[in-house]
Write a protein that holds these residues in place. Sequence first.
Motif: not given
Length: 472
Positions: A361-382
């Motif tokens: 059958a069709w075989s699949e190999a999945t892998e998480d290769v990178a992750s996000a880095t976050w920081w607070p957005d300076t845009t005003p929010a309600p």
Amino acid sequence: MPASLSSSHGPAPGDMQLPPYHPRRRPRTAAAPHTSTSHSHPHSLTSTRAPTEHTIALDDGSVVLHLRSSARSAKSLPTYFEKESVVGALHVRAGRLEGVHGITATVTGRVHTGSRPEDALTFLSESVSLFARPPGPSRRVSVANIVRPSTSNGAHGRRPSTSAAAPLAGLPAGPAQESPSTTAIRTFPLCISLPREVALDGHRVKPPETFIEKRTAVSVQYELTVTLSRGMLRSDTQISTFIAYVPSTRPSAPSLVRQLAQEQHLPVPGPADDPQGWVTLAAGIIKGKVFKARKVELQCTLSLAKPLAYTRGSAMPVSITILSRDAQALDLLAAPAALSLRLRRRVRYWAAPSARPREVAWSEATEDVASATWWPDTTPAPGGVRRLAGEISLPRDLTPTGGVHTFSVSYAVVLFPFDAAGFVAKRPDAVLSEAVEITTMHHRGHGTHQHAPQPPAYGSRHARSASGGYEL
């Protein structure tokens, strides 16, 4: 069928040492976002850099193959980019040419899913004739036809001199009793143009990049083989080497607002400031419990910078908006350390039929290769809303999106439930997913003045031997 008398390969898959590439260091601050969508400027090959010379020889030194490539080192696998040709020269001691009817050079590209012949799919085969003996009675090679081997003659394809010559430097001179006519060297220039597309089952696609990973059962390999043919009942001679291939793929240009920010080294404009430059996905809901007691529900809206194609070695801008009526849950979960956004790679391939059809059958190999880095957005929010900006730094050894027939590599950005102490998600499954493309080149007009695809770094994700080469 004629058997192969002797053969010699270049660097085997277990000894492939691909060129090391080092990204330029860039300043970073903990709290401030980066200022462009491509924060590192990986080294790009330019037309002014001299090509690298590679030498592959039979054990007795009677046949030597010289190649020129874009690899960083002679110890590396010969590397060729889209639009480049495999260029070099074949040097053969005259005694090895006895009975040879023709010399052919062939580049093949194959997808391998096992060790059996039926486990290999050939999607590329390009051949050129280096020598063909004229029809008529067999004759010995004249000393007058022997040429002095020269790197420039062989590598640049100029017509070699017809004067008699000494053996090639570095080659065994042969036994003392052999005559000059059998120890002299003949040179055959070599040039094979690699196609930009291949056709299979009526579809035309780019040849995929060389792909060899120890943890994945499928591989994509390219090989150059030169055959000295002697006809029926005579043994042929072959000399071959594996080569690496890198296709040229690039994204379209980003929005004008983001290009202007890049030119002025300003932070990437978010969805509020540049709505045409972002793709905003449908909102996802994350439910769970805080401190095993209180049920909470948060709405997450993820945005990705357009176009949804990104150059390996660069960064993918991302943005997220989180809504909840529970202020305590927002403070706990809408934090950079709690967000879990990953780049997931999927390798899909077809295995040939075996003794047990259910396993085919069709075989699949999945892998998480990178992750996000976050920081607070300076845009005003309600109230009840948190916005964060971020990026996914793309490793330089990522295989670009692509494939051929029974093999494909694809990517998706996947958002998972929050990862924070005191929170338990109702369902651990992915909340949002969006397909993206990984390319080898920056968009046209990018400030790196790139002349060639971004070569992979071949880092820890690839299987490497102790000597730094690939292992199957």
